[in-house]
Write a protein that holds these residues in place. Structure first.
Motif, PDB file in Angstrom:
ATOM      1  N   GLU A 241      23.006 -15.346  45.274  1.00 40.28           N
ATOM      2  CA  GLU A 241      21.932 -15.477  46.248  1.00 40.28           C
ATOM      3  C   GLU A 241      21.052 -16.717  46.097  1.00 40.28           C
ATOM      4  O   GLU A 241      19.838 -16.630  45.884  1.00 40.28           O
ATOM      5  CB  GLU A 241      21.044 -14.229  46.206  1.00 40.28           C
ATOM      6  CG  GLU A 241      21.817 -12.983  46.575  1.00 40.28           C
ATOM      7  CD  GLU A 241      20.903 -11.774  46.735  1.00 40.28           C
ATOM      8  OE1 GLU A 241      19.782 -11.813  46.174  1.00 40.28           O
ATOM      9  OE2 GLU A 241      21.292 -10.832  47.423  1.00 40.28           O
ATOM     10  N   GLU A 243      18.881 -19.856  47.346  1.00 39.60           N
ATOM     11  CA  GLU A 243      18.061 -20.084  48.548  1.00 39.60           C
ATOM     12  C   GLU A 243      18.550 -21.291  49.324  1.00 39.60           C
ATOM     13  O   GLU A 243      18.368 -21.402  50.527  1.00 39.60           O
ATOM     14  CB  GLU A 243      16.599 -20.325  48.144  1.00 39.60           C
ATOM     15  CG  GLU A 243      15.957 -19.123  47.469  1.00 39.60           C
ATOM     16  CD  GLU A 243      14.636 -19.491  46.804  1.00 39.60           C
ATOM     17  OE1 GLU A 243      14.157 -18.660  46.015  1.00 39.60           O
ATOM     18  OE2 GLU A 243      14.100 -20.590  47.065  1.00 39.60           O
ATOM     19  N   VAL A 265      25.621 -15.320  57.122  1.00 36.80           N
ATOM     20  CA  VAL A 265      24.424 -15.950  56.567  1.00 36.80           C
ATOM     21  C   VAL A 265      24.052 -17.108  57.471  1.00 36.80           C
ATOM     22  O   VAL A 265      24.847 -18.018  57.691  1.00 36.80           O
ATOM     23  CB  VAL A 265      24.698 -16.478  55.136  1.00 36.80           C
ATOM     24  CG1 VAL A 265      23.473 -17.184  54.595  1.00 36.80           C
ATOM     25  CG2 VAL A 265      25.128 -15.339  54.237  1.00 36.80           C
ATOM     26  N   SER A 266      22.872 -17.079  58.002  1.00 42.95           N
ATOM     27  CA  SER A 266      22.473 -18.106  58.960  1.00 42.95           C
ATOM     28  C   SER A 266      21.872 -19.310  58.251  1.00 42.95           C
ATOM     29  O   SER A 266      21.041 -19.185  57.357  1.00 42.95           O
ATOM     30  CB  SER A 266      21.468 -17.508  59.948  1.00 42.95           C
ATOM     31  OG  SER A 266      20.715 -18.531  60.536  1.00 42.95           O
ATOM     32  N   ASN A 269      18.202 -20.597  58.441  1.00 40.19           N
ATOM     33  CA  ASN A 269      17.256 -19.489  58.303  1.00 40.19           C
ATOM     34  C   ASN A 269      17.403 -18.710  56.996  1.00 40.19           C
ATOM     35  O   ASN A 269      16.426 -18.459  56.292  1.00 40.19           O
ATOM     36  CB  ASN A 269      17.397 -18.528  59.486  1.00 40.19           C
ATOM     37  CG  ASN A 269      16.987 -19.204  60.782  1.00 40.19           C
ATOM     38  OD1 ASN A 269      16.192 -20.159  60.760  1.00 40.19           O
ATOM     39  ND2 ASN A 269      17.533 -18.761  61.892  1.00 40.19           N
ATOM     40  N   ASP A 270      18.652 -18.343  56.698  1.00 40.28           N
ATOM     41  CA  ASP A 270      18.857 -17.549  55.485  1.00 40.28           C
ATOM     42  C   ASP A 270      19.118 -18.418  54.263  1.00 40.28           C
ATOM     43  O   ASP A 270      18.894 -18.009  53.132  1.00 40.28           O
ATOM     44  CB  ASP A 270      20.050 -16.604  55.668  1.00 40.28           C
ATOM     45  CG  ASP A 270      19.874 -15.702  56.875  1.00 40.28           C
ATOM     46  OD1 ASP A 270      18.704 -15.497  57.267  1.00 40.28           O
ATOM     47  OD2 ASP A 270      20.885 -15.233  57.426  1.00 40.28           O
TER      48      ASP A 270
END
Lengths: 346, 346
Positions: A241, A243, A265-266, A269-270
């Motif tokens: 995960e 960032e 997963v965008s 944004n994500d």
DNA sequence: AGCGCTCTCGGGAGCGCTCCCAAGGAGGGG
DNA sequence: CCCCTCCTTGGGAGCGCTCCCGAGAGCGCT
């Protein structure tokens, strides 16, 4: 009618030697004579025969661009297309012929020296994509054919090369991510048996250190320059995960992006994504990639200039040249993050 | 030590001529002598000097690959990278050197003839991406340098060329869409000042006719081979609401796909997409493109073979060669549709 | 007027090969 | 045993250029 120096001389009422002087732009020719000869030359469209010229002068007017066999699978990386373009353009302006050697096997590669170099086919070569301890490079170093390497060779002493500022560029990418407020930053690297892979990693880590972010092993992996390797690398990174992720080449970043799209997963944004190279595909992806652009065609052109300098003796000492990179901010990193952080700071 | 025929001869106790015969693999040399000479040659690593050889024999062992200036902007189309690979590979096996001429301006292009051809730099050239009434082609036709064209030239008489089966391939794409039950079929073409553009359009229309679908003007438009033109073309087609679209090149299809993604049109659910070329990017898009694959590297290799045949007189009559295409079914056309239709039929 | 210098130009030599012709030896047939 | 032929080999003559040397002309100087 076969045109020769002699023939042109006859037509202009001068000797072979004088025509030769005109053709080669040497001074000691009376202007009026020069003009007369020029006239005959352009009337007849005469061009000196390349073979005769190189036989007599020991210069061919040809340089080689060598693309080793490892690259063959990754040739769809537009990097090489751009590099070739830059090299070709510079050759055209220098009235030099470009011979292209693309090798698909180690065997073909080994033929380079006997077939091309020993036969005196070229005045010099530009070599790309060398790897650590590359035998080709070693062979070249032993010989006395002028050559220029694109990309820093692992042992650089005595070798003229031109490279992108991989360290600086990667550092600026890392800093950019930090600036935007990203903290858990992942890394998908290029193979560390290439200096580009090493340098980009070094720069990335430098950047992290400068902004007191620390790298986590779980967040770092490597690809092999292919799109597919980027795809796989991103999949392997997802559980940790991150960032944001810095991918060491555009092509791998496209692959990484594909993995993210599939995983829902965008970007941005994500997750933030930043890459290196600045090749055309990076601005045609969805979203367009924020990337560190290196001047590929300029690098190719510079390599030609350096090689030509080496060939005709203008350059006597090995030259190491580093081309600047430039951070190109597009859509794959979230500027909203920056705003948030800034607001907090205020 | 400078190695020459003479020198090798001295070392082997024979004459220059005999060494030459061995090097050129001529018969009339006694086996034992041949062996002795061979031994000296491989010991010393002797290679005949290319310049001297071409001066004396009027053959250079170099062929040129010419990429005209129009292409320069579209060079990021991987087509050329593959073509170059095919050409290069064939050159390597034929022990021929490949000279690459990429032109960025008309002026550079015009220099080809005087600088390269008149100087006798190459034995022949392969020309790609010619357009209708291409002056380069015309110039070549007037001259007597052997040449091969990749892609059908508009006036083909007397010209040797190798082309993909554009008509057949496009036809099969159209038929495939029809088979799947699509009826309102759109078309994004290649420029009709190129024969590939014309032929793919022709094939497409043939296919529609064969399955009694009729083309609508509103559903047909053209791009210019760039990704961006495909993007724009698809945007212009959207209001006409095609059920499926045939895009004449992969690169434009990637652009078209991007337009659809942005417009929220899902492929293949909302619209079918099929393209032409079968280049690597077509299997890395989301969804992977169903496409008509043409054998690009094989085409390049074949061009080299034909050119070499022309050069050494094995081929006397112009040859027109058509490479087969192959429909590659992937994800961008909805097979569900077929099922639906089939179900209805049942 | 003579000397030496520079500028301009011509031609010999040679780059390393291929092509061709001729010489020498081997072999076969009359 | 001789002649003719074929096979093998050597060497001359270039391919079209560059490089270098030297000749001749023109100039300024003493």
């Amino acid at each position: 009618m076969k045109l020769t120096l002699e023939e042109i001389g006859r037509m202009a009422g001068v000797s072979r030697s004088t025509v030769s002087r005109v053709v080669n732009n040497e001074k000691s020719v009376r202007p009026e004579v020069r003009e007369r000869v020029q006239a005959v030359i352009s009337e007849t469209g005469y061009r000196p025969n390349a073979a005769a010229r190189s036989l007599a002068s020991n210069r061919t007017g040809v340089i080689g661009l060598v693309i080793p066999h490892r690259v063959h699978t990754l040739f769809d990386d537009p990097y090489f297309a751009l590099l070739i373009q830059g090299v070709s353009k510079a050759c055209n302006t220098a009235e030099t012929t470009l011979a292209l050697f693309i090798f698909q096997t180690e065997a073909e590669e080994e033929e380079l020296y006997p077939r091309v170099v020993a036969a005196g086919n070229v005045d010099g070569v530009i070599v790309t994509a060398t790897r650590m301890g590359d035998p080709l490079l070693e062979r070249l170093t032993r010989g006395d054919l002028p050559f220029v390497v694109v990309g820093r060779p692992d042992v650089a002493e005595g070798i003229t090369y031109v490279d992108a500022d991989n360290i600086g560029g990667a550092r600026s990418a890392a800093l950019h991510l930090c600036d935007l407020g990203y903290r858990r930053i992942g890394y998908i690297g290029a193979p560390t048996n290439t200096t580009a892979g090493i340098d980009r990693r070094t720069g990335f880590l430098e950047g992290l250190t400068m902004c007191r972010a620390s790298p986590a092993d779980a967040l770092m992996t490597d690809g092999d320059y292919t799109e597919m390797s980027g795809y796989r690398a991103m999949q392997s990174l997802l559980p940790a995960e991150p960032e944001a992720v810095f991918v060491a080449t555009d092509t791998m970043a496209i692959g990484a992006l594909r993995a993210l799209t599939e995983a829902g997963v965008s970007v941005p944004n994500d997750m933030g994504l930043i890459s290196f190279d600045g090749l055309p595909p990076s601005e045609r992806s969805v979203p367009k990639l924020t990337t560190v652009r290196q001047p590929v065609t300029a690098t190719g052109a510079r390599a030609v200039e350096l090689l030509l300098g080496l060939v005709n003796g203008d350059i006597l000492q090995p030259v190491h040249e580093v081309m600047p990179t430039e951070l190109v901010i597009r859509e794959s990193c979230c500027s909203a993050r920056l705003t948030e952080t800034s607001l907090t700071d205020n």
